[in-house]
Structure formats: structure tokens, C-alpha cells
Enzyme design. Sequence first.
Site, PDB file in Angstrom:
ATOM      1  N   ARG A 282       0.853  -1.187   0.000  1.00  0.00           N
ATOM      2  CA  ARG A 282       0.000   0.000   0.000  1.00  0.00           C
ATOM      3  C   ARG A 282       0.892   1.241   0.000  1.00  0.00           C
ATOM      4  O   ARG A 282       1.446   1.617   1.024  1.00  0.00           O
ATOM      5  CB  ARG A 282      -0.916  -0.017   1.237  1.00  0.00           C
ATOM      6  N   HIS A 286      -3.334   4.381   4.807  1.00  0.00           N
ATOM      7  CA  HIS A 286      -4.434   3.431   4.970  1.00  0.00           C
ATOM      8  C   HIS A 286      -5.754   4.095   4.590  1.00  0.00           C
ATOM      9  O   HIS A 286      -6.581   3.503   3.899  1.00  0.00           O
ATOM     10  CB  HIS A 286      -4.508   2.947   6.418  1.00  0.00           C
ATOM     11  N   TYR A 295       4.865   5.127  10.964  1.00  0.00           N
ATOM     12  CA  TYR A 295       5.187   3.713  11.178  1.00  0.00           C
ATOM     13  C   TYR A 295       5.996   3.072  10.047  1.00  0.00           C
ATOM     14  O   TYR A 295       6.291   1.879  10.107  1.00  0.00           O
ATOM     15  CB  TYR A 295       3.895   2.906  11.419  1.00  0.00           C
TER      16      TYR A 295
END
Length: 394
Positions: A282, A286, A295
Site C-alpha cells: 500500500r 491506509h 510507522y
Amino acid sequence: MKDRNHLSNIGLSHQVNVISNGLLDIPMLQLLQADGVPHAQATLPDMTQQKAEKILGTMQFIRILDERMVAAQRQGRISFYLACTGEEASTVGSAAALEPQDMIMSQYREQGALAYRGFTTEQFMDQMFSNEKEPNKGRQMPIHYGVKELNFMTISSPLGTQIPQASGYAYGQKMAGLDAVTICYFGEGAASEGDFHAGLNMAAVLKCPVIFLCRNNGYAISTPSEEQFAGDGIASRGIGYGVKTIRVDGNDVMAVYAATQKAREIALAEQCPVLIEAMTYRLAAHSTSDDPSGYRSKDEEERWRAKDPVQRFAAWMQSKGWFDEEQNKLFLEQSRQEVLSELKRVEKVPICKIDEIITDVYDVPPWHLKEQLAELKAHIAKYPDAYPKTSGRL
């Protein structure tokens, strides 16, 4: 996140019995290398120029739609959006291998499959702006699409609910003797939900013609895959449930297309489930509520940008003489203009009248819904500045 490139081979693998360090070491089907050049041993599936152009055009259109709608959310024009940037091959490539009668049950990042089926720019906008032209009357969050005519089941927000539903729907297809399968999309994070295990076991025991396609994009929102599970991805779970399983490079359209073709063939011929684990990434956040810089590193993202599925497939088409750069530039510009013009037009379309909020639920709206509607109207009337009449449709 760990590098998963070691999982590469050529050929479809349905039954795996190789044991390595106590864990299943499941190979990954890859036909096109990152530069679009086929592997020397690769046997590419039959694909016409027309289909290849439709696949590439759909992936490019969805990328433009994603960019524009993320920007629209940042501008406050819509409330929420989920982009599929980087994962286009896993959804568009698989949808291209299906038949129109096959049911699609998606998670929330499969707008490419819907666009391939024929969902228009106007329909995308109607849904995201929750207006009166949207079939669900604006009752869903943005990106929760659903259209009966295209055999695309309406998306649900709770994670993984579509997995046992897909098993049940496929069982119904089997009982009716239909020449059709159900495909069910989900991420590797959703595979941690109980519905995943219930759905796979149900499909395996009842022998349902369903394709479970897991987009393993490396993260369940901010949780990397190595912190989600210790086993060999999601494919190993399919084998554990007695489900025929294929692991595929989810950034390789040709491999995804071939794997889904084979999965559909098996599901129909043997009336059984098949699990496809598409190894992808990805590139986007998100959702518009997420900041991936917290992260993961930019270096990691750049390593995956080098495996871009759109560029890889375009390079292969160019080698076939099927890609005209000038024509493609014109298509991209036309797509941008179409998205922008539809966005501006559709955001002016009124939303449904407030009374319709309780219709189509029961044949006759019961007393408690009527009571709640009256309370809602009273609340809006008490605070008129917070609820402009143009949005409430009183």
C-alpha cells in the site's frame, strides 16, 4: 517490514508440501519482472490488446481518482476516502479474469474491480457525495459502494464480515447450478478476524465455489505483517483448512490475471474454494485518517515504488507495440478532466430528503423509527445554524 522478494518462482502451485524450518515455504507466482520483461520460463496467459488496454486504462483511471478524491477530502468536500495506490494490479487484474455473472464481495480498497465492471465516474461521485441519485440514498460512508446490476455486493464497514457471506453466497450459486463463482477481497489484517476462519472452514467443508483473494499489503493500518502473525503469510492458512492455495506477486497484473483464471477454473470444475494471496504494498496511507510516516520509512516506500504495477504493465504493453505514449497522455488528461468536472457537478446535487432516512428498511416504518425521526427533526430545528437547510432537506 521484511523483504518478501525471496518468495518467487514461475508456475502455479496448488498443493504445497515443502517444509522449511518447521514452516511452510510457499512460492510466489511472478510472470513479469519489475521492468515489465517476462521471466525466461514464464508462460503468459492469453490476453488480447483490447483487454490489456482496458486493464491499464482502469488502473490509471483509479490512480487519478484516488489522487483527486484524497485532495477533495483534505478540502472538506467529502468526509472520508481510501486509496488503493500501489495495489491496482491485485484488484483490476483479478476482476479482468472473472465473468460478469460472478459476484464480487469487496473490503474497501477494490474500486479498481468496480471500475473494470463498468461503474462510471458519475456513479463514483454520487456515492462519495451521498446524494439523492445514489442507489443507497446516501446512507453509506464514502467508498462503501454497491451496485446490483454489476454483481458488486454493497460494502460493509466491519472488518471481515464479507468472508463468511461470500461462502454462503457461493454455496447458493452451487445449489442453483449456476455457471458462476464469488470472489471475496480482504487484507491480511482482516485475516486476523474470526470471520476469516469461519468463512474458510465453511467454504472448505461445504465445497463452495468461492475465490478468497487476500491483498497482503504489509500493514494492517499501522501494524506490520511480522507483528500480526508468525506463520508464512496467509497462504499457509488456506492449506491448513484444506483450501487450494496460490500465492502471487500482487504487483504483477499478468500473474494475478493468470492466477485468478486458474482459481475460477478450479472453483467451478471442482466446486471448491481457492485462496489467492497477492503479495503487494500500500503506497498510499491506509485512509485519509492515517499518516503512514509514523510507522514506515520513505526508503521502504521508494523500494516498492520501483515495483509499481502500472508502470510494469505499461512497459510490457510497450514491448508488444500496444502502448502509444501520446495516446496515453491524452487519455490521462481526459480522465483528469472527467474526474474534476464530475466532482464539481455532482457535489451540487441535493442529498435525499430527511424523511427517506427510514424508508426501505421495513415495508411500513415502525413506531420507534418514526419516533426517532421526529426527535432528529426537533434537534435540527433547535440548532438550525449547525444544520443548514440545504444539507438537511427538511
